[in-house]
Each structure stands twice: as C-alpha cells, then as structure tokens.
Scaffold this motif. Sequence first.
Motif, PDB file in Angstrom:
ATOM      1  N   VAL A 107       0.590   2.355  -3.828  1.00 16.27           N
ATOM      2  CA  VAL A 107      -0.637   3.164  -3.819  1.00 16.27           C
ATOM      3  C   VAL A 107      -0.337   4.556  -3.263  1.00 16.27           C
ATOM      4  N   THR A 110     -10.761   0.799   2.648  1.00 16.50           N
ATOM      5  CA  THR A 110     -11.041  -0.594   2.265  1.00 16.50           C
ATOM      6  C   THR A 110      -9.943  -1.525   2.758  1.00 16.50           C
ATOM      7  N   MET A 149      -6.952   7.262  -1.878  1.00 17.07           N
ATOM      8  CA  MET A 149      -8.031   8.234  -1.677  1.00 17.07           C
ATOM      9  C   MET A 149      -8.630   8.095  -0.285  1.00 17.07           C
ATOM     10  N   GLY A 150      -7.953   7.316   0.572  1.00 18.19           N
ATOM     11  CA  GLY A 150      -8.360   7.246   1.968  1.00 18.19           C
ATOM     12  C   GLY A 150      -9.693   6.571   2.218  1.00 18.19           C
ATOM     13  N   CYS A 151     -10.039   5.603   1.364  1.00 18.71           N
ATOM     14  CA  CYS A 151     -11.366   4.986   1.489  1.00 18.71           C
ATOM     15  C   CYS A 151     -11.455   4.021   2.670  1.00 18.71           C
ATOM     16  N   MET A 179      -6.349   3.532  10.048  1.00 19.76           N
ATOM     17  CA  MET A 179      -6.380   4.757   9.254  1.00 19.76           C
ATOM     18  C   MET A 179      -5.951   5.917  10.144  1.00 19.76           C
ATOM     19  N   PRO A 229      -3.794   4.875   5.320  1.00 21.14           N
ATOM     20  CA  PRO A 229      -3.509   3.652   6.072  1.00 21.14           C
ATOM     21  C   PRO A 229      -2.121   3.651   6.692  1.00 21.14           C
ATOM     22  N   PRO A 269      -9.133  -0.277  -4.137  1.00 21.40           N
ATOM     23  CA  PRO A 269      -9.679   0.114  -5.437  1.00 21.40           C
ATOM     24  C   PRO A 269      -8.739   0.973  -6.266  1.00 21.40           C
ATOM     25  N   LEU A 329       0.839  -1.209   0.000  1.00 18.79           N
ATOM     26  CA  LEU A 329       0.000   0.000   0.000  1.00 18.79           C
ATOM     27  C   LEU A 329       0.870   1.253   0.000  1.00 18.79           C
TER      28      LEU A 329
END
Length: 253
Positions: free
Chosen positions: A183, A194, A190-192, A206, A211, A229, A179
């Motif tokens: 990423v 998941t 985008m800080g989702c 988070m 993350p 994603p 990550l």
Amino acid sequence: MAEKITIGELHLSGCTGCLVTLADNYEGLFKLLDDYADLVYALTLVDVRHVPEMDVCLVEGSCCLNDKTSVEELKEARAKSKVLVAYGGCAAYGNITRFSRGGQWNQPGHEAYVPISEVVDVDLYIPSCPPCPQQVRNVAVMAYLLLRGNDEQKNLATAYLTPLMQLAQRGNEACGCDLLYDVINQGLCMGCGTCAGTCPVRAITMEYGKPNVNRDLCIKCGACYAQCPRSWFNFDVMNNYEGIMDAINGAMQ
Ligand code: SF4
Ligand code: SF4
C-alpha cells in the motif's frame, strides 16, 4: 423458501474464538439456522463425530503437520465440502501459530503449524483475529443465495464472495508489513487510519499521517491489509453495495 444449505465447522489448531464469533450474531444466528443453513458439524455444538458432506465448511485454526489426525480431517473436509473457508486468521495465515516452534510438554514434537492452504485448496478467506460476526453471517447468507437463489441473487452473491476468493488466491502470508510493501510503497495510502482501527493488538499507530507497524506486537492475522480500502478495493462489491446490503438485511428480517 428453498431447501437450507449445510454448514459445518472443522476445529483444528484454533482457540474457538472464531466459533464464538459466529455465535456473536445472537438472534441473527437463530435466523440463519431457522431459514438458511443447518449446522451439520461442529464438535463444540453438534454431536456428530465424523466429517459429513457439507455445502460450506468453515475451518478454524491452522493445521499441525505433526498431528496426523488434523491433516487427515482437513483433507476429508476438503473432499466433502463444496466451499471450503479459511475461517479466521489462523486458518488463513497461521496467525499466532506462526510463532510455534515445539518443545512444549506433552507433545514437544508438535512444531509445524501452517495455514490450511498449505495442505488443501481453499476457496475463500474470512481473515482477522477474531473475524467479524457480520462477515461470517454474510458469507453464510451469500452462500445460500449462490446455491439456492435466482439469477439476480446469484450475481449479488458472486459480487460479495469474489473478493474473499481473491484474498485466498493472494497467498497465505500476512503481516502488518503488507501495508508497507503493498500500500504505502505503492503510493496508495491515503492515511485514513482504517488499518490502525482494525488491528486487534494495536500494533499500528498513525504517525505523520501514515501507519507505523510495531512488528514485535503484530500477530500476523491479516486484518489490516484486508480492511485497508486501498489494498483490494473491489468495484464489483462497491457497485453492488446497495443490492448486497438489501439482500442481507432482507434475509435477516
Ligand atoms: S488503511 Fe490503508 S490507506 Fe488507510 S491508512 Fe492504513 S494503509 Fe493507508
Ligand atoms: S499489524 Fe495488526 S492487523 Fe495487521 S497483521 Fe499484524 S496484528 Fe493483524
């Protein structure tokens, strides 16, 4: 209805959790076995002692290079399968067996455990520890449509299976650090959250919208990167999402 495909499970250095995951489809598994696939090999469930010819072979567990039988069975499964699947984090990435270092009774020399792609070519990955029941069901249905379906069904199956094949092409090392490197450091996160929701050992929290990975907790299962994603978001799948879900839901009715 077209002839069923044949599916087997080769159990190497795994915990049988991946096979339990297949069974966790409950009625869906009966539907699968009634209409689409014969389970021709799985030492836990089927009294077949030697590796047969298979359309799809799900390999659970990593491969112990110090165990001649494991290496030979894996090579035999590869030779006898049309599609060889690294089923679960151990087969795909080594997972917890990455921490093996031998020295334990009664096989202290058993120290080298590797993802199966170190020994044979692998066609696709189903990552995580354990994998998701729906995903192994989907792969089985899509393999059936690929091998027995009409052109439209083959196209849908290809759209679904290609990203999992691309994951297998990407490599056999996994860590929460993926990550960071692939990423966040790429400016894609985008800080989702998941990834944090996916991690089976809660190694990800988070913090300030991004993350944070506790590498002492990470068991190297590959789930977080596969589920992110922004990692390998695949437009072939998303553009065909409704068709793919219709095909799977239709098959399961
Ligand atoms: S899943 Fe991916 S995009 Fe979402 S927070 Fe985690 S690294 Fe960022
Ligand atoms: S951080 Fe969690 S999900 Fe990611 S590889 Fe490690 S154990 Fe798996």
